[in-house]
Design a protein around this motif. Structure first.
Motif, PDB file in Angstrom:
ATOM      1  N   LEU A 178      39.561  24.113  50.193  1.00 35.34           N
ATOM      2  CA  LEU A 178      38.718  25.274  50.430  1.00 35.34           C
ATOM      3  C   LEU A 178      37.251  24.916  50.194  1.00 35.34           C
ATOM      4  CD1 LEU A 178      40.726  28.130  48.688  1.00 35.34           C
ATOM      5  CD2 LEU A 178      40.451  27.744  51.132  1.00 35.34           C
ATOM      6  N   THR A 179      36.407  25.292  51.148  1.00 38.41           N
ATOM      7  CA  THR A 179      34.961  25.180  50.956  1.00 38.41           C
ATOM      8  C   THR A 179      34.478  26.496  50.385  1.00 38.41           C
ATOM      9  OG1 THR A 179      34.765  23.664  52.831  1.00 38.41           O
ATOM     10  CG2 THR A 179      32.759  24.762  52.078  1.00 38.41           C
ATOM     11  N   LEU A 180      33.980  26.454  49.170  1.00 39.40           N
ATOM     12  CA  LEU A 180      33.601  27.695  48.506  1.00 39.40           C
ATOM     13  C   LEU A 180      32.258  28.200  49.018  1.00 39.40           C
ATOM     14  CD1 LEU A 180      34.715  26.943  44.840  1.00 39.40           C
ATOM     15  CD2 LEU A 180      35.944  28.145  46.649  1.00 39.40           C
ATOM     16  N   PRO A 181      32.156  29.499  49.229  1.00 41.10           N
ATOM     17  CA  PRO A 181      30.917  30.074  49.773  1.00 41.10           C
ATOM     18  C   PRO A 181      29.845  30.222  48.703  1.00 41.10           C
ATOM     19  CG  PRO A 181      32.498  31.813  49.348  1.00 41.10           C
ATOM     20  CD  PRO A 181      33.198  30.524  49.027  1.00 41.10           C
ATOM     21  N   VAL A 193      32.118  40.022  42.671  1.00 44.36           N
ATOM     22  CA  VAL A 193      32.858  40.753  43.702  1.00 44.36           C
ATOM     23  C   VAL A 193      32.882  39.895  44.963  1.00 44.36           C
ATOM     24  CG1 VAL A 193      33.003  42.855  45.094  1.00 44.36           C
ATOM     25  CG2 VAL A 193      32.096  42.961  42.756  1.00 44.36           C
ATOM     26  N   VAL A 194      34.066  39.625  45.491  1.00 46.24           N
ATOM     27  CA  VAL A 194      34.205  38.871  46.741  1.00 46.24           C
ATOM     28  C   VAL A 194      34.553  39.843  47.862  1.00 46.24           C
ATOM     29  CG1 VAL A 194      35.550  37.149  47.988  1.00 46.24           C
ATOM     30  CG2 VAL A 194      34.800  36.687  45.650  1.00 46.24           C
ATOM     31  N   ILE A 195      33.732  39.830  48.921  1.00 43.91           N
ATOM     32  CA  ILE A 195      33.931  40.698  50.083  1.00 43.91           C
ATOM     33  C   ILE A 195      34.486  39.847  51.221  1.00 43.91           C
ATOM     34  CG2 ILE A 195      32.872  42.370  51.642  1.00 43.91           C
ATOM     35  CD1 ILE A 195      32.621  43.129  48.706  1.00 43.91           C
ATOM     36  N   ASP A 196      35.613  40.278  51.757  1.00 39.62           N
ATOM     37  CA  ASP A 196      36.294  39.542  52.821  1.00 39.62           C
ATOM     38  C   ASP A 196      36.183  40.315  54.124  1.00 39.62           C
ATOM     39  OD1 ASP A 196      38.148  37.811  54.199  1.00 39.62           O
ATOM     40  OD2 ASP A 196      39.680  39.359  53.858  1.00 39.62           O
ATOM     41  N   LEU A 220      32.281  41.982  59.799  1.00 40.47           N
ATOM     42  CA  LEU A 220      31.280  41.053  59.264  1.00 40.47           C
ATOM     43  C   LEU A 220      29.972  41.783  58.984  1.00 40.47           C
ATOM     44  CD1 LEU A 220      30.543  38.199  58.439  1.00 40.47           C
ATOM     45  CD2 LEU A 220      29.937  37.717  60.827  1.00 40.47           C
ATOM     46  N   ARG A 221      29.578  42.664  59.884  1.00 38.18           N
ATOM     47  CA  ARG A 221      28.336  43.426  59.653  1.00 38.18           C
ATOM     48  C   ARG A 221      28.473  44.350  58.444  1.00 38.18           C
ATOM     49  NH1 ARG A 221      27.966  42.958  65.516  1.00 38.18           N
ATOM     50  NH2 ARG A 221      29.243  44.793  65.921  1.00 38.18           N
ATOM     51  N   ILE A 222      29.645  44.968  58.289  1.00 33.52           N
ATOM     52  CA  ILE A 222      29.859  45.848  57.134  1.00 33.52           C
ATOM     53  C   ILE A 222      29.879  45.033  55.846  1.00 33.52           C
ATOM     54  CG2 ILE A 222      31.538  47.362  56.005  1.00 33.52           C
ATOM     55  CD1 ILE A 222      32.347  48.354  58.791  1.00 33.52           C
ATOM     56  N   ALA A 223      30.549  43.880  55.861  1.00 34.27           N
ATOM     57  CA  ALA A 223      30.627  43.042  54.660  1.00 34.27           C
ATOM     58  C   ALA A 223      29.241  42.632  54.192  1.00 34.27           C
ATOM     59  CB  ALA A 223      31.480  41.809  54.940  1.00 34.27           C
ATOM     60  N   GLY A 234      21.902  45.077  41.239  1.00 32.87           N
ATOM     61  CA  GLY A 234      21.613  44.126  40.174  1.00 32.87           C
ATOM     62  C   GLY A 234      22.675  44.048  39.088  1.00 32.87           C
ATOM     63  N   ARG A 235      23.839  44.644  39.340  1.00 31.82           N
ATOM     64  CA  ARG A 235      24.861  44.709  38.283  1.00 31.82           C
ATOM     65  C   ARG A 235      26.020  43.750  38.496  1.00 31.82           C
ATOM     66  NH1 ARG A 235      25.164  51.207  36.866  1.00 31.82           N
ATOM     67  NH2 ARG A 235      22.894  51.484  36.661  1.00 31.82           N
ATOM     68  N   VAL A 236      26.124  43.168  39.692  1.00 30.25           N
ATOM     69  CA  VAL A 236      27.219  42.240  39.975  1.00 30.25           C
ATOM     70  C   VAL A 236      26.690  41.068  40.785  1.00 30.25           C
ATOM     71  CG1 VAL A 236      29.007  44.028  39.940  1.00 30.25           C
ATOM     72  CG2 VAL A 236      27.863  43.470  42.098  1.00 30.25           C
ATOM     73  N   ARG A 237      27.483  40.010  40.807  1.00 30.80           N
ATOM     74  CA  ARG A 237      27.275  38.911  41.749  1.00 30.80           C
ATOM     75  C   ARG A 237      28.215  39.120  42.937  1.00 30.80           C
ATOM     76  NH1 ARG A 237      29.165  34.081  39.221  1.00 30.80           N
ATOM     77  NH2 ARG A 237      30.455  35.498  37.966  1.00 30.80           N
ATOM     78  N   VAL A 238      27.879  38.542  44.082  1.00 27.40           N
ATOM     79  CA  VAL A 238      28.642  38.797  45.308  1.00 27.40           C
ATOM     80  C   VAL A 238      28.815  37.493  46.087  1.00 27.40           C
ATOM     81  CG1 VAL A 238      28.815  40.163  47.421  1.00 27.40           C
ATOM     82  CG2 VAL A 238      27.600  41.094  45.450  1.00 27.40           C
ATOM     83  N   ALA A 239      29.995  37.339  46.689  1.00 29.20           N
ATOM     84  CA  ALA A 239      30.247  36.252  47.639  1.00 29.20           C
ATOM     85  C   ALA A 239      31.013  36.810  48.822  1.00 29.20           C
ATOM     86  CB  ALA A 239      31.039  35.122  46.984  1.00 29.20           C
ATOM     87  N   LEU A 240      30.813  36.224  49.996  1.00 32.07           N
ATOM     88  CA  LEU A 240      31.539  36.589  51.202  1.00 32.07           C
ATOM     89  C   LEU A 240      32.502  35.466  51.558  1.00 32.07           C
ATOM     90  CD1 LEU A 240      28.710  37.999  53.525  1.00 32.07           C
ATOM     91  CD2 LEU A 240      30.128  39.251  51.903  1.00 32.07           C
TER      92      LEU A 240
END
Length: 418
Positions: A178-181, A193-196, A220-223, A234-240
């Protein structure tokens, strides 16, 4: 490897319409629409295969301890046919069940559990995978409840739909590693929080029969909108899981989140129906038994996202495919359900919701045992009004605000309870 995919824009809708028209015709006729019989039951050391002379409605099974038995309920089938025992099964009994089907009971000579089950492509054979276990493991499995199976829907079409478009694309192989984003947000102490964004690449997802709008583009646009809204808080970190138009198999989607040690996983999708005016958002969390037939159909469809032109890209193992949920996932499932209820509360004033907003299904993308996960159906891409909303700047903003509010409350409660 290449494949040629020729399909109408509404192919997936046409299948489902045909399915329901078949049921409706049978109901109006006043006679049972499913006249299948059990032809034969074969038992091997590692599997049970039940053959039918026609397709049946569906099937489910559960296990009973003391004495150890496996009970298989067949809707739309009559008992009969020859049986052969073997492996852990010492005897087989069949009987009618409530005038609507049959029950087949397998008496076990030694404890054995069903790890998974699937219908054949023509829907006329059901195979149950068996694994011999000890008494304690059998008792735990028996406490899990029912495992449900649906036959494939693709054989209900009675005529070819008109061709609307044709693609020739390479089929990607699943990556070995896996290539991590990118993880957005500087403070490593904040929850992740990871958004898929659902579907992608060679898998367009649902397609609007009116405009040709593709689910993979909308999600993809919604994510990205959700990512930006969460970062502004400013309360969480995020990855897609994906930031462009690429294909990911289901295990890679939640696998990315697990490797990043995510605290919450949100898979974004758009719902669809072949006919009618269904509208509004809904959210799904994991359960070994679907909350309703529509949820079961969605799970069947989404769990097959790895199968392109008959090529299974997922290489799914028995342990991952099993609808039985390990006991270690109970706490995670409860946390997922709590977040789903929060999302419904926060989204209520901002966007259209279905009356039964929170649903449950055995969705593979939600099967990480240690990470609260939801599948968010943001609206019906098959409904012109919903499609216009979810693919508008205002709609994306409202969806993102709903998620941000629910995320803030979710983690505030977690922090307060620690």
């Amino acid at each position: 490897m290449y494949f040629r995919w020729t399909a109408p824009l509404s192919a997936r809708h046409y299948i489902r319409v045909s399915f329901f028209l078949t049921l409706l015709a049978c109901w109006l006729a006043g006679t049972p629409g499913w006249a299948a019989s059990v032809e034969r039951v074969e038992v091997k050391s590692d599997r049970i295969v039940v053959h039918f002379d026609e397709r049946i409605v569906d099937a489910s099974m559960f296990m009973l301890a003391g004495p150890n038995r496996i009970a298989l309920d067949l809707n739309g089938a009559t008992p009969g046919g020859r049986t052969s025992t073997g492996g852990p099964v010492m005897s087989i009994r069949q009987a009618p069940r409530g005038g609507e089907g049959a029950r087949v009971v397998f008496d076990l000579a030694r404890p054995a559990i069903v790890t998974e089950g699937a219908f054949g492509r023509d829907g006329r054979a059901l195979t149950l995978a068996l694994r011999t276990v000890d008494d304690a493991s059998f008792a735990r499995a028996a406490a899990e409840g029912r495992m449900s199976f649906l036959p494939p829907f693709n054989n209900f079409t009675t005529a070819a739909a008109p061709r609307r478009y044709e693609l020739t694309l390479p089929v990607p192989q699943p990556s070995k590693t896996l290539t991590l984003p990118t993880v957005y947000g500087d403070d490593d102490s904040r929850p992740l929080v990871v958004i898929d964004a659902g579907h992608g690449g060679v898998d367009p997802g649902a397609i609007s029969p009116d405009s040709g709008l593709r689910e993979k583009d909308v999600t993809l646009r919604i994510a990205k909108a959700i990512r930006d809204e969460l970062l502004r808080s400013g309360r969480v970190r995020v990855a897609l899981t994906r930031e462009d138009d690429r294909f990911l198999i289901l295990q890679e989607r939640y696998g990315i989140a697990r490797k990043l040690k995510a605290n919450l996983f949100i898979s974004v999708h758009c719902d669809s129906v072949g006919a009618g005016t269904a509208s509004g958002a809904s959210v799904y969390t994991l359960s070994e038994v679907a909350s309703d037939k529509e949820s079961a159909r969605l799970a069947t469809r989404e769990n097959k996202a790895d199968i392109i032109a008959g090529v299974d890209l997922g290489g799914t193992t028995t342990d991952i495919s099993s609808i039985l949920i390990d006991l270690t996932q109970r706490e995670t499932m409860n946390s997922s359900a709590n977040f789903a209820r929060l999302l419904g509360r926060e989204a209520q004033p901002l966007m259209p919701l279905r009356a039964n907003f929170h649903r449950m299904a055995s969705l593979m993308v939600l099967k990480a045992p240690d990470m609260p996960s939801i599948l968010f159906e943001t609206g019906y891409i098959s409904n012109p009004n919903d499609a216009a909303f979810i693919d508008s700047a205002d709609g994306r903003k409202r969806i993102a605000q709903s998620v941000r509010r629910a995320v803030e409350v979710h983690f505030a409660k977690r922090l307060a309870s620690n």
